[in-house]
Design an enzyme around this catalytic site. Structure first.
Site, PDB file in Angstrom:
ATOM      1  N   GLY A 201       0.837  -1.199   0.000  1.00  0.00           N
ATOM      2  CA  GLY A 201       0.000   0.000   0.000  1.00  0.00           C
ATOM      3  C   GLY A 201       0.866   1.240   0.000  1.00  0.00           C
ATOM      4  O   GLY A 201       1.953   1.253  -0.572  1.00  0.00           O
ATOM      5  N   GLU A 202       0.380   2.300   0.623  1.00  0.00           N
ATOM      6  CA  GLU A 202       1.090   3.583   0.721  1.00  0.00           C
ATOM      7  C   GLU A 202       1.254   4.285  -0.622  1.00  0.00           C
ATOM      8  O   GLU A 202       1.912   5.316  -0.699  1.00  0.00           O
ATOM      9  CB  GLU A 202       2.489   3.418   1.343  1.00  0.00           C
TER      10      GLU A 202
END
EC number: 2.4.2.21
Length: 339
Positions: free
Chosen positions: A305-306
């Site tokens: 993610g991120e």
């Protein structure tokens, strides 16, 4: 607000009436492409990427000068069901890590010369536990979408969408199940490391949530309201705002793709300006991309993610634009063209 006074009505109208592609710009790019010093088609998907950039920026020589990664962070009431090995406090801790420059996304942004903005969305107030109540009421969900639309306010010409939120792969799985059917097992994966009993509780939470809210799940925006999260609503808003401002979007992994899927379910053309940066190792992501007919740029086994996958893909998009604008034509270079 619309005449009816219902918060979602403005978004429904917007989704129905999005600006379309600039086919003239796309045609100009394709015409120039065949004059460049290379065999036709030899840059593969890079040639399609630059045509996509032209189509959605309206520029006949598209460039990427101000790429931005926007990371949205939210917390989820469903984590009370003990579905993840990490506590929800990690969301705020990771936001602090982003600010300090200590996360993976910071390093990728440095490597690829990308801007980074992080938006924390009322982390001290998790959404409702979707196994017991709706995640949000309509006003909150619409307001959060509107907040997400402000992500582009500082100016960008390529928007990479990412997220942070403990429990949000559970949310993404519930959204995917509600939109596209199947079983919880089709969409639920380990996320941050849910195995054994944690995985069983995660599966049960997704089943319970979709069953509880079933009467409302014919409307994609209601799916977002009942089963979503603030970061997912904000990402949906950012994608819409980018479309209105002729900004192409690179979507990150499973959770970010769930935000795009809500818009796709409302109008399949609503995400035509989106490219999907990578396919996550989270099992449901490949299925979700297939449901939307999207082919990811990268497959690196990532599941962080991120915005990390989108940020890596941004460098490929930048390279595609530079190849198109910077390469000489056969005539300019004095190179013989093919017969």
């Amino acid at each position: 607000m619309s005449a009816s006074g219902l918060p979602f009505d403005d978004f429904r109208e917007l989704i129905r009436n999005l600006p379309g592609p600039d086919l003239g710009a796309e045609r100009a790019v394709r015409e120039r492409e065949v004059t460049l010093t290379k065999p036709a088609g030899s840059l593969g998907r890079l040639e399609e990427i630059v045509a996509w950039l032209a189509t959605w920026t309206g520029k006949r020589t598209p460039q990427v000068n101000r790429p931005l990664v926007a990371v949205f962070a939210g917390n989820h009431g469903v984590t009370a069901k003990n579905i993840t090995p990490f506590p929800p406090s990690v969301t705020a801790q990771m936001v602090e890590n982003f600010a300090a420059g200590g996360a993976a996304i910071n390093q990728i942004c440095i490597a690829n010369d990308l801007g980074l903005k992080v938006f924390d969305l009322a982390l001290e107030h998790p959404t409702g536990d979707i196994t017991e109540e709706a995640a949000m009421d309509e006003r909150t969900c619409a307001a959060t979408m509107a907040f997400g639309m402000e992500a582009i306010a500082g100016g960008t010409d390529l928007l990479c969408i990412g997220e942070m939120g403990i429990g949000n792969t559970t949310i993404a799985a519930a959204i995917a199940l509600a939109l596209f059917g199947g079983t919880a097992e089709d969409w639920v994966g380990p996320g941050t490391g849910s195995t054994g009993e944690l995985m069983q509780r995660k599966l049960a939470a997704v089943r319970q949530a979709v069953a509880l809210h079933q009467p409302h799940l014919q409307d994609p925006l209601e799916v977002l309201r009942c089963l979503g999260g603030r970061e997912i609503a904000a990402m949906a808003g950012a994608i819409l705002a980018a479309r209105m401002e002729k900004i192409p979007v690179i979507v990150d992994g499973f959770v970010a793709s769930a935000a795009a899927a809500v818009l796709y379910a409302a109008n399949p053309e609503a995400i035509d300006h989106c490219m999907f940066g990578h396919v996550s190792a989270e099992p449901g992501h490949r299925k979700l991309l297939a449901k939307m007919g999207k082919e990811p740029l990268l497959d690196l086994g990532m599941r962080l993610g991120e915005g990390t996958g989108a940020a890596l893909a941004a460098n490929i998009v930048k390279a595609a634009a530079l190849c198109h604008s910077g390469m000489a034509t056969f005539e300019q270079a004095g190179v013989s063209a093919s017969k």
